[in-house]
Design a protein around this motif. Sequence first.
Motif, PDB file in Angstrom:
ATOM      1  N   PHE A  42       0.829  -1.203   0.000  1.00  0.00           N
ATOM      2  CA  PHE A  42       0.000   0.000   0.000  1.00  0.00           C
ATOM      3  C   PHE A  42       0.872   1.266   0.000  1.00  0.00           C
ATOM      4  CE2 PHE A  42      -4.109  -1.932   1.969  1.00  0.00           C
ATOM      5  CZ  PHE A  42      -4.319  -2.606   0.781  1.00  0.00           C
ATOM      6  N   MET A  43       1.982   1.238   0.751  1.00  0.00           N
ATOM      7  CA  MET A  43       2.875   2.391   0.771  1.00  0.00           C
ATOM      8  C   MET A  43       3.497   2.617  -0.608  1.00  0.00           C
ATOM      9  SD  MET A  43       4.730   1.865   4.487  1.00  0.00           S
ATOM     10  CE  MET A  43       5.867   3.218   4.228  1.00  0.00           C
ATOM     11  N   MET A  44       3.848   1.525  -1.278  1.00  0.00           N
ATOM     12  CA  MET A  44       4.429   1.627  -2.611  1.00  0.00           C
ATOM     13  C   MET A  44       3.419   2.213  -3.597  1.00  0.00           C
ATOM     14  SD  MET A  44       6.356  -1.357  -4.808  1.00  0.00           S
ATOM     15  CE  MET A  44       4.852  -2.300  -5.100  1.00  0.00           C
ATOM     16  N   GLN A  45       2.141   1.896  -3.403  1.00  0.00           N
ATOM     17  CA  GLN A  45       1.083   2.410  -4.272  1.00  0.00           C
ATOM     18  C   GLN A  45       0.647   3.824  -3.885  1.00  0.00           C
ATOM     19  OE1 GLN A  45      -0.030   0.800  -7.020  1.00  0.00           O
ATOM     20  NE2 GLN A  45       1.492  -0.784  -6.561  1.00  0.00           N
ATOM     21  N   GLY A  46       1.111   4.296  -2.721  1.00  0.00           N
ATOM     22  CA  GLY A  46       0.728   5.627  -2.262  1.00  0.00           C
ATOM     23  C   GLY A  46      -0.708   5.697  -1.769  1.00  0.00           C
ATOM     24  N   MET A  47      -1.240   4.590  -1.263  1.00  0.00           N
ATOM     25  CA  MET A  47      -2.629   4.555  -0.818  1.00  0.00           C
ATOM     26  C   MET A  47      -2.748   4.987   0.638  1.00  0.00           C
ATOM     27  SD  MET A  47      -5.396   1.452  -0.878  1.00  0.00           S
ATOM     28  CE  MET A  47      -5.121   0.942   0.806  1.00  0.00           C
ATOM     29  N   GLN A  48      -3.805   5.724   0.939  1.00  0.00           N
ATOM     30  CA  GLN A  48      -4.130   6.122   2.309  1.00  0.00           C
ATOM     31  C   GLN A  48      -5.582   5.763   2.577  1.00  0.00           C
ATOM     32  OE1 GLN A  48      -2.683  10.352   3.017  1.00  0.00           O
ATOM     33  NE2 GLN A  48      -2.438  10.151   0.803  1.00  0.00           N
ATOM     34  N   THR A  49      -5.873   5.317   3.793  1.00  0.00           N
ATOM     35  CA  THR A  49      -7.256   4.968   4.115  1.00  0.00           C
ATOM     36  C   THR A  49      -7.524   5.178   5.600  1.00  0.00           C
ATOM     37  OG1 THR A  49      -8.923   3.191   4.032  1.00  0.00           O
ATOM     38  CG2 THR A  49      -6.665   2.520   4.456  1.00  0.00           C
ATOM     39  N   PHE A  50      -8.735   5.643   5.894  1.00  0.00           N
ATOM     40  CA  PHE A  50      -9.174   5.854   7.275  1.00  0.00           C
ATOM     41  C   PHE A  50     -10.591   5.319   7.446  1.00  0.00           C
ATOM     42  CE2 PHE A  50      -5.925   9.168   7.045  1.00  0.00           C
ATOM     43  CZ  PHE A  50      -5.302   9.045   8.272  1.00  0.00           C
ATOM     44  N   ARG A  51     -10.850   4.741   8.595  1.00  0.00           N
ATOM     45  CA  ARG A  51     -12.226   4.398   8.995  1.00  0.00           C
ATOM     46  C   ARG A  51     -12.689   5.445   9.999  1.00  0.00           C
ATOM     47  NH1 ARG A  51     -14.552  -1.469   9.670  1.00  0.00           N
ATOM     48  NH2 ARG A  51     -14.858  -0.959   7.464  1.00  0.00           N
ATOM     49  N   LEU A  52     -13.852   6.030   9.744  1.00  0.00           N
ATOM     50  CA  LEU A  52     -14.408   7.074  10.603  1.00  0.00           C
ATOM     51  C   LEU A  52     -15.572   6.517  11.401  1.00  0.00           C
ATOM     52  CD1 LEU A  52     -12.887   8.552   8.278  1.00  0.00           C
ATOM     53  CD2 LEU A  52     -14.580  10.356   8.473  1.00  0.00           C
ATOM     54  N   LYS A  53     -15.575   6.757  12.699  1.00  0.00           N
ATOM     55  CA  LYS A  53     -16.707   6.436  13.560  1.00  0.00           C
ATOM     56  C   LYS A  53     -17.428   7.734  13.907  1.00  0.00           C
ATOM     57  CE  LYS A  53     -15.988   1.951  14.135  1.00  0.00           C
ATOM     58  NZ  LYS A  53     -16.965   0.929  13.708  1.00  0.00           N
ATOM     59  N   MET A  99     -10.807   6.474   1.291  1.00  0.00           N
ATOM     60  CA  MET A  99      -9.614   5.917   0.678  1.00  0.00           C
ATOM     61  C   MET A  99      -9.107   6.887  -0.384  1.00  0.00           C
ATOM     62  SD  MET A  99      -9.087   2.178  -1.142  1.00  0.00           S
ATOM     63  CE  MET A  99      -9.316   1.345   0.440  1.00  0.00           C
ATOM     64  N   ALA A 100      -7.784   7.065  -0.452  1.00  0.00           N
ATOM     65  CA  ALA A 100      -7.160   7.928  -1.459  1.00  0.00           C
ATOM     66  C   ALA A 100      -6.083   7.131  -2.177  1.00  0.00           C
ATOM     67  CB  ALA A 100      -6.569   9.171  -0.809  1.00  0.00           C
ATOM     68  N   LEU A 101      -6.035   7.280  -3.507  1.00  0.00           N
ATOM     69  CA  LEU A 101      -5.091   6.520  -4.316  1.00  0.00           C
ATOM     70  C   LEU A 101      -4.692   7.357  -5.524  1.00  0.00           C
ATOM     71  CD1 LEU A 101      -3.826   3.615  -4.482  1.00  0.00           C
ATOM     72  CD2 LEU A 101      -5.686   3.052  -6.047  1.00  0.00           C
ATOM     73  N   PRO A 102      -3.391   7.424  -5.847  1.00  0.00           N
ATOM     74  CA  PRO A 102      -2.980   8.146  -7.056  1.00  0.00           C
ATOM     75  C   PRO A 102      -3.722   7.631  -8.287  1.00  0.00           C
ATOM     76  CG  PRO A 102      -1.067   7.625  -5.725  1.00  0.00           C
ATOM     77  CD  PRO A 102      -2.234   6.926  -5.086  1.00  0.00           C
ATOM     78  N   TYR A 103      -4.094   8.557  -9.171  1.00  0.00           N
ATOM     79  CA  TYR A 103      -4.914   8.244 -10.345  1.00  0.00           C
ATOM     80  C   TYR A 103      -4.236   8.874 -11.559  1.00  0.00           C
ATOM     81  CZ  TYR A 103      -9.232   7.868 -13.127  1.00  0.00           C
ATOM     82  OH  TYR A 103     -10.171   7.561 -14.089  1.00  0.00           O
ATOM     83  N   GLY A 104      -3.524   8.052 -12.323  1.00  0.00           N
ATOM     84  CA  GLY A 104      -2.748   8.597 -13.420  1.00  0.00           C
ATOM     85  C   GLY A 104      -1.518   9.322 -12.890  1.00  0.00           C
ATOM     86  N   LYS A 105      -0.961  10.234 -13.713  1.00  0.00           N
ATOM     87  CA  LYS A 105       0.280  10.909 -13.349  1.00  0.00           C
ATOM     88  C   LYS A 105       0.067  12.167 -12.511  1.00  0.00           C
ATOM     89  CE  LYS A 105       2.830   9.344 -17.433  1.00  0.00           C
ATOM     90  NZ  LYS A 105       3.612   9.772 -18.636  1.00  0.00           N
ATOM     91  N   ASP A 106      -1.113  12.767 -12.614  1.00  0.00           N
ATOM     92  CA  ASP A 106      -1.271  14.079 -11.996  1.00  0.00           C
ATOM     93  C   ASP A 106      -2.535  14.224 -11.161  1.00  0.00           C
ATOM     94  OD1 ASP A 106      -3.091  13.973 -14.019  1.00  0.00           O
ATOM     95  OD2 ASP A 106      -2.415  15.779 -15.066  1.00  0.00           O
ATOM     96  N   SER A 107      -3.174  13.112 -10.803  1.00  0.00           N
ATOM     97  CA  SER A 107      -4.434  13.192 -10.044  1.00  0.00           C
ATOM     98  C   SER A 107      -4.450  12.185  -8.904  1.00  0.00           C
ATOM     99  CB  SER A 107      -5.641  12.936 -10.957  1.00  0.00           C
ATOM    100  OG  SER A 107      -5.698  13.891 -11.997  1.00  0.00           O
ATOM    101  N   ILE A 108      -5.295  12.457  -7.935  1.00  0.00           N
ATOM    102  CA  ILE A 108      -5.545  11.521  -6.853  1.00  0.00           C
ATOM    103  C   ILE A 108      -7.043  11.288  -6.774  1.00  0.00           C
ATOM    104  CG2 ILE A 108      -5.693  13.306  -5.047  1.00  0.00           C
ATOM    105  CD1 ILE A 108      -4.272  11.271  -3.187  1.00  0.00           C
TER     106      ILE A 108
END
Length: 220
Positions: A42-53, A99-108
Amino acid sequence: MMRKIVILLLVIFPFFAASAQKISVTYENRIDSLSDVTKQYFMMQGMQTFRLKLKGDFNGKRAKIKKVTCEKGVFKEQELLADYLHLIMTDSIETLDFMALPYGKDSIRIACFYPISNNQRLFQDVLPIDNMKILMETYAAGAGPNTPIMAYSTGIPFEGGTWFCGLRDSGVEPRLWYEKYGIDGYVFYEIALEEETPPDENTPIFIKVAKKGSYAAHEQ
């Protein structure tokens, strides 16, 4: 005269206290519970995720989610849930996943899911990618009826970098980040509960969100 004024204040105060009731939010970084190999992937992919209560007196009300963008101190707002999508909050504790993930070269790409409803994706948002910004907890209630729940932002700027933890722990709501810290070009998401809609001249139908057992329905 003094006694009448005191009695009046005692009567009015509970009304304002009730109307100012907020949704409280706690955060869980779900990556922390994964195996080392999965974390590294996940770190290599640049992914971030949070669970909200989310905790509050929901009682079967519909929730609306809004995106707010700050550009040079000017705020632009956008409703993210269509009118036909009824996100009904029935329990006193509800859960959302971001969840956040890089999308292409210039977007998330940022997405929000509702796990108890077959992981339904509530919305997906595409933003310009910025290596100085992260998906970040807000930890602060707003001044109005809307509650900030998540942000995509830098931290507090200082010589040589930005201070993310200082912004998280500041208790300052996102609408004041530009004014207080000079942070610009950020996005945050906020949630609000729908109130009962009384009839008026244009809509002679009274809409009430009512809790029925384990679900909620709109009654007319």
